[in-house]
Design a protein around this motif. Structure first.
Motif, mmCIF file in Angstrom:
data_model
loop_
_atom_site.group_PDB
_atom_site.id
_atom_site.type_symbol
_atom_site.label_atom_id
_atom_site.label_comp_id
_atom_site.label_asym_id
_atom_site.label_seq_id
_atom_site.Cartn_x
_atom_site.Cartn_y
_atom_site.Cartn_z
ATOM 1 N N ILE A 366 0.829 -1.200 0.000
ATOM 2 C CA ILE A 366 0.000 0.000 0.000
ATOM 3 C C ILE A 366 0.871 1.262 0.000
ATOM 4 C CG2 ILE A 366 -1.576 1.383 1.410
ATOM 5 C CD1 ILE A 366 -3.172 -0.769 0.268
ATOM 6 N N GLY A 367 1.848 1.320 0.906
ATOM 7 C CA GLY A 367 2.684 2.494 1.045
ATOM 8 C C GLY A 367 3.856 2.502 0.082
ATOM 9 N N ASP A 368 4.413 3.700 -0.166
ATOM 10 C CA ASP A 368 5.503 3.799 -1.140
ATOM 11 C C ASP A 368 6.776 3.119 -0.668
ATOM 12 O OD1 ASP A 368 5.916 5.691 0.841
ATOM 13 O OD2 ASP A 368 6.355 7.350 -0.534
ATOM 14 N N ALA A 369 7.041 3.080 0.644
ATOM 15 C CA ALA A 369 8.210 2.352 1.132
ATOM 16 C C ALA A 369 8.043 0.852 0.912
ATOM 17 C CB ALA A 369 8.451 2.651 2.611
ATOM 18 N N ALA A 370 6.816 0.355 1.064
ATOM 19 C CA ALA A 370 6.554 -1.063 0.802
ATOM 20 C C ALA A 370 6.732 -1.380 -0.675
ATOM 21 C CB ALA A 370 5.142 -1.426 1.262
ATOM 22 N N VAL A 371 6.261 -0.493 -1.551
ATOM 23 C CA VAL A 371 6.440 -0.704 -2.996
ATOM 24 C C VAL A 371 7.927 -0.751 -3.332
ATOM 25 C CG1 VAL A 371 6.059 0.287 -5.284
ATOM 26 C CG2 VAL A 371 4.223 0.345 -3.582
ATOM 27 N N SER A 372 8.710 0.183 -2.792
ATOM 28 C CA SER A 372 10.151 0.197 -3.060
ATOM 29 C C SER A 372 10.820 -1.080 -2.562
ATOM 30 C CB SER A 372 10.805 1.410 -2.393
ATOM 31 O OG SER A 372 10.332 2.617 -2.943
ATOM 32 N N LEU A 373 10.429 -1.531 -1.375
ATOM 33 C CA LEU A 373 10.989 -2.761 -0.820
ATOM 34 C C LEU A 373 10.661 -3.964 -1.698
ATOM 35 C CD1 LEU A 373 12.451 -4.228 1.489
ATOM 36 C CD2 LEU A 373 10.258 -4.317 2.709
ATOM 37 N N ALA A 374 9.429 -4.031 -2.161
ATOM 38 C CA ALA A 374 9.037 -5.125 -3.054
ATOM 39 C C ALA A 374 9.875 -5.117 -4.325
ATOM 40 C CB ALA A 374 7.553 -5.020 -3.393
ATOM 41 N N LEU A 375 10.092 -3.942 -4.893
ATOM 42 C CA LEU A 375 10.891 -3.847 -6.118
ATOM 43 C C LEU A 375 12.348 -4.206 -5.869
ATOM 44 C CD1 LEU A 375 9.357 -0.612 -7.682
ATOM 45 C CD2 LEU A 375 8.993 -2.976 -8.405
ATOM 46 N N GLN A 398 -1.205 2.199 -3.417
ATOM 47 C CA GLN A 398 -1.900 3.444 -3.075
ATOM 48 C C GLN A 398 -0.976 4.654 -3.192
ATOM 49 O OE1 GLN A 398 -4.198 3.165 0.489
ATOM 50 N NE2 GLN A 398 -4.759 5.313 0.528
ATOM 51 N N ILE A 399 0.223 4.550 -2.606
ATOM 52 C CA ILE A 399 1.219 5.613 -2.695
ATOM 53 C C ILE A 399 2.460 5.035 -3.384
ATOM 54 C CG2 ILE A 399 2.585 7.313 -1.441
ATOM 55 C CD1 ILE A 399 -0.367 7.754 -1.122
ATOM 56 N N VAL A 400 2.874 5.665 -4.479
ATOM 57 C CA VAL A 400 4.005 5.147 -5.259
ATOM 58 C C VAL A 400 4.932 6.294 -5.619
ATOM 59 C CG1 VAL A 400 4.699 3.832 -7.306
ATOM 60 C CG2 VAL A 400 2.473 3.384 -6.241
ATOM 61 N N LYS A 401 6.229 6.103 -5.389
ATOM 62 C CA LYS A 401 7.202 7.104 -5.816
ATOM 63 C C LYS A 401 7.256 7.140 -7.339
ATOM 64 C CE LYS A 401 10.153 5.926 -1.863
ATOM 65 N NZ LYS A 401 11.440 5.289 -1.482
ATOM 66 N N GLU A 440 -1.328 16.869 0.151
ATOM 67 C CA GLU A 440 -0.540 16.663 -1.066
ATOM 68 C C GLU A 440 -0.350 15.185 -1.358
ATOM 69 O OE1 GLU A 440 2.652 15.728 -3.619
ATOM 70 O OE2 GLU A 440 2.798 15.419 -1.457
ATOM 71 N N ARG A 441 0.019 14.409 -0.364
ATOM 72 C CA ARG A 441 0.263 12.983 -0.579
ATOM 73 C C ARG A 441 -1.041 12.253 -0.880
ATOM 74 N NH1 ARG A 441 4.077 9.989 3.809
ATOM 75 N NH2 ARG A 441 2.726 11.266 5.131
ATOM 76 N N ALA A 442 -2.109 12.615 -0.181
ATOM 77 C CA ALA A 442 -3.399 11.972 -0.430
ATOM 78 C C ALA A 442 -3.916 12.276 -1.826
ATOM 79 C CB ALA A 442 -4.425 12.410 0.615
ATOM 80 N N SER A 443 -3.634 13.461 -2.346
ATOM 81 C CA SER A 443 -4.168 13.854 -3.647
ATOM 82 C C SER A 443 -3.508 13.114 -4.804
ATOM 83 C CB SER A 443 -4.012 15.368 -3.844
ATOM 84 O OG SER A 443 -2.645 15.723 -3.955
ATOM 85 N N ARG A 444 -2.370 12.480 -4.551
ATOM 86 C CA ARG A 444 -1.721 11.722 -5.636
ATOM 87 C C ARG A 444 -1.766 10.212 -5.399
ATOM 88 N NH1 ARG A 444 3.551 10.683 -3.790
ATOM 89 N NH2 ARG A 444 4.315 12.134 -2.186
ATOM 90 N N GLU A 445 -2.778 9.785 -4.671
ATOM 91 C CA GLU A 445 -2.984 8.355 -4.462
ATOM 92 C C GLU A 445 -3.365 7.654 -5.773
ATOM 93 O OE1 GLU A 445 -4.840 7.966 -0.019
ATOM 94 O OE2 GLU A 445 -6.181 8.596 -1.610
ATOM 95 N N TYR A 446 -3.070 6.378 -5.821
ATOM 96 C CA TYR A 446 -3.550 5.469 -6.861
ATOM 97 C C TYR A 446 -3.200 5.918 -8.288
ATOM 98 C CZ TYR A 446 -6.309 3.729 -2.927
ATOM 99 O OH TYR A 446 -6.707 3.246 -1.708
ATOM 100 N N PRO A 447 -1.930 5.955 -8.646
ATOM 101 C CA PRO A 447 -1.584 6.246 -10.040
ATOM 102 C C PRO A 447 -2.088 5.142 -10.964
ATOM 103 C CG PRO A 447 0.335 5.432 -8.852
ATOM 104 C CD PRO A 447 -0.737 5.656 -7.826
#
Length: 596
Positions: A366-375, A398-401, A440-447
C-alpha cells in the motif's frame, strides 16, 4: 493441453474451419470489441467445442452455420471478452454473508451495535459471534473498543474491519484468548492499548496472530457454498475469471480443497487462479515448497494454484501502511512510518525460491516504502535466478514514488490496481487519508495512467469483499473518470485518468497476461476459449459517466451460457430459424444483490 490449443490455433489461421468441413456449435452476430490487435473489431464469431474458430465479418461466419448451429444476433450494445477480477477473495464475502454478521452498510457505533444485537438474538446456537464490515472512519485512530459492545453478550465476539486489516474483540473474546496487559507487542502490527497498557480490543495487521484462534474456520462444504454464492453474483456482472489471493486464509487448506472439489464436480462455471500465502515468521520457504506441490496437483481444470501471496504492509486507515515519509497525524508517534512484515533479505529469498519452482509472486504493498521494498526484492531475485517474464505483481499501490513506476516497467512487474477506489471516497479521503497522509500525498494516491505511459502491464481488481459489489463495469468507469458519477467534487487525480480501451485491456487481456493464460484467454481471437460478455450498450463510445449503467445481457464461459437475461429455451436457435435477439425478459441466474 495448451500445446494442442496452439496447434489448433495455427490450423484455424491457415485453414478456416469451413474449409475443413467443420460447422460451429454457435454463431453470434453483433458488435465485437475483441481486444485483439490483429482484428480489433468484428461483426461475427463462430464457436466450436468451446473455442473461437472464426472472428470476422458476417459474411464469413455464414459458412460455419450448419443444421444444428445455434445462431444468435445482438442488434445493440457491445460484446467483450469475459471480464476478469485480478484480485478478489471470492469466498470471503460469500462466507460473511452466509455465516456471519455483516456490517458493510453501517456507519456509526449505534448502527454496529444494532446489527450485532439483532444477529446475536437470531443465532443463539453459536459459541462465537463473528462478523465483518466495520469502517475505521467510524472511530478515532484508536479504533473500536471492547467496552463499546461488552454489554451485548457474554460470548466471544470477533469482528473484522471492512479492509480485513483490523479486528474488534469484546472482553469475553480477549479473556478466552488469554490476552491482557502482559501480551507482548508485535513488530508488524499494533495492539491498541489504554493508558494502563491494557489491550482495548482493537488489533491491527500482524497483531492478528493473537486472535487467529477465534477467526472463523469453515468446513469444506461451507466454503463450497460460499464460493458458489460469489460465483452466482459475479457471473451476472460479466466476470468469467478471477484471482483468489489466499487459498489458506484461515490457516487451513479447507478453502483450497473446496475449490478442488468444485472443479472435480464440474460446479465451477468460471476460471479461478489461486495463491498460497506465506508469512515471514512461519518458515516461508517451506510454504513455497508446499505450494509448489499444490500447483502440480491442481493443473488443467477450472481451478489452478499458481501464485505465492505476500502481505508486505498494512493499510493507511489503520496507520500500518509502510511509508517513506512519516504519517502527519498527531495520533501517531513522531517519525512513525507504519509497519512492514518482511525484511529485504527474507523477501528476496522467498521471491527467488517462488520463481525457481515455477510460481509467481503477488505482493500486497500500500505504502511507497513497501512498494520500493518489493521492487528491491524483485530485482535481487531476478538477478540471482536470471529468470525473465515471471509476471510477478504488486497489488493496491496506493502511494508510489514516481521513480518506482519506471522501475516496475523495467523489471516487468504487473500493477494490480483497484480502480473502484479511485475517487475522494466519503469515509476515507477526508476522514482518514488527508489527516494521516496530508493533502498533497493523499491527492496523488492510486496512479494508473503513469503505469500505462511507462509500459507497465496494468490489471484491474476489486479486492472483494473490500469492494461491494465487485462489478467490473464500475471499475472501468472509475478508471476513466476517477470520480463518482455526476459528483465532480470527488475527482481524485484527474491527470491519472485512462481511456476506456485501456480499462477494457486491464480487465481482459492484461489480466490474462498476469495469470499466464493470455495464449488461450483474454481476447476474442481464433483458437482461444470462448469466454465473452454481452452488454446492452457500447461502453467504448458512450458517455464515460454512464459506463456502469450498461446491463449484462449474457455471460459465456467456454462456449456455454452461464448467465443470461432470457429463458434458456429461447436460446435454441438453429440455421432453420431466424436468429434470436436477446432482450430483458427475465433473469434465469440468481443475482445476489449486495450493498451499494
Amino acid at each position: 493441453m495448451r500445446r494442442l490449443l496452439y496447434i489448433l490455433m495455427v490450423l484455424l489461421l491457415v485453414f478456416p474451419a469451413s474449409a475443413l468441413g467443420e460447422t460451429a456449435d454457435t454463431v453470434i452476430y453483433g458488435n465485437f470489441y475483441t481486444v485483439d490487435t490483429q482484428t480489433p473489431h468484428a461483426g461475427a464469431v463462430a464457436i466450436a467445442d468451446g473455442i473461437f474458430v472464426y472472428v470476422g465479418d458476417e459474411a464469413g461466419a455464414q459458412a460455419y452455420v450448419g443444421e444444428n448451429t445455434q445462431v444468435l444476433r445482438y442488434d445493440e450494445g457491445v460484446i467483450l471478452p469475459g471480464l476478469v477480477d485480478a484480485h478478489s477473495h471470492g469466498h470471503s464475502g460469500g462466507a460473511s454473508e452466509l455465516f456471519e454478521v455483516t456490517m458493510f452498510d453501517c456507519d456509526t457505533l449505534e448502527d454496529y451495535r444494532e446489527r450485532l444485537a439483532a444477529f446475536i438474538a437470531d443465532h443463539g446456537d453459536l459459541d462465537v459471534i463473528a462478523g465483518t464490515g466495520w469502517i475505521n472512519s467510524s472511530f478515532d485512530s484508536r479504533g473500536p473498543s471492547a467496552a463499546m459492545i461488552d454489554d451485548l453478550t457474554d460470548k466471544p465476539v470477533i469482528l473484522s474491519s471492512e479492509d480485513y486489516h483490523s479486528y474488534w474483540l469484546n472482553s469475553a473474546a480477549m479473556s478466552v484468548l488469554g490476552i491482557d496487559a502482559s501480551t507482548p507487542d508485535v513488530s508488524d502490527g499494533v495492539i491498541v492499548r489504554d493508558e494502563q497498557g491494557n489491550p482495548t480490543g482493537c488489533f491491527r495487521d500482524g497483531a492478528d496472530v493473537y486472535v487467529a484462534d477465534l477467526v472463523p474456520q469453515y468446513t469444506v462444504e461451507q466454503y463450497k457454498e460460499a464460493i458458489l454464492h460469489y460465483q452466482n453474483e459475479v457471473l451476472a456482472y460479466g466476470e468469467t475469471m478471477f484471482f483468489e489471493p489466499m487459498v489458506n486464509l484461515d490457516g487451513t487448506e479447507n478453502l483450497l480443497e473446496a475449490y478442488n472439489q468444485l472443479d472435480a464436480e464440474g460446479r465451477l462455471r468460471m476460471r479461478v487462479y489461486g495463491a498460497y500465502q506465506v508469512f515471514a515468521d512461519r518458515d516461508p520457504i517451506a510454504g513455497v515448497e508446499h505450494a509448489a506441490e499444490i500447483m502440480e496437483a491442481s493443473r488443467g481444470g477450472m481451478f489452478e494454484m499458481t501464485n505465492i501471496k505476500i502481505q508486505l504492509d498494512g493499510v493507511v486507515e489503520g496507520l500500518t501502511a509502510y511509508l517513506s515519509e512519516p504519517y502527519v497525524t498527531d495520533e501517531a508517534p513522531e517519525g512513525y512510518c507504519g509497519e512492514v512484515r518482511y525484511d529485504l533479505e527474507t523477501l528476496a529469498a522467498v521471491t527467488q525460491r517462488t520463481n525457481e519452482v515455477g510460481l509467481t509472486m503477488h505482493i500486497h504493498a500500500i505504502g511507497d516504502a513497501a512498494v520500493s521494498l518489493a521492487l528491491d526484492a524483485y530485482e535481487i531475485a531476478q538477478t540471482a535466478t536470471g529468470l525473465q517474464d515471471q509476471r510477478n505483481a504488486i497489488t493496491h499501490l496506493q502511494i508510489v514514488k514516481p521513480e518506482d513506476v519506471q522501475r516496475m516497467a523495467d523489471l516487468g512487474i504487473v500493477a494490480v490496481t483497484n480502480p473502484y477506489w479511485f475517487f475522494r471516497e466519503p469515509g476515507y479521503f477526508y476522514e482518514l487519508e488527508v489527516p494521516y497522509l496530508g493533502e498533497e500525498r493523499a491527492s496523488r494516491e492510486y496512479p494508473m495512467k503513469s503505469f500505462f505511459d511507462s509500459g507497465v502491464v496494468v490489471t484491474s481488481a476489486s479486492d472483494y469483499p473490500v469492494t461491494i459489489p465487485p462489478r467490473p463495469l464500475d471499475a472501468i468507469q472509475f478508471g476513466v473518470i476517477r470520480q463518482a458519477a455526476g459528483m465532480p467534487e470527488t475527482l481524485l487525480g484527474g491527470e491519472e485518468r485512462v481511456t476506456v480501451g485501456q480499462m477494457i485491456e486491464a480487465s481482459t487481456i492484461n489480466a490474462a497476461f498476469q495469470l499466464k493464460c493470455e495464449d488461450r484467454l483474454g481476447s476474442i481471437s481464433v483458437g482461444k476459449q470462448a469466454d465473452l460478455v454481452v452488454l446492452s450498450s457500447d461502453i467504448s463510445v458512450c458517455d464515460p459517466q454512464t459506463i456502469a449503467d450498461a446491463e449484462v445481457m449474457g455471460t459465456m464461459v467456454g462456449g456455454e451460457w452461464v448467465y443470461t437475461y432470457i429463458e434458456a429455451s429461447d436460446l435454441a436457435a438453429s440455421a432453420s430459424r431466424p436468429a434470436v435477439r436477446f432482450s430483458h425478459t427475465c433473469c434465469t441466474c440468481a443475482l445476489a444483490a449486495r450493498g451499494s
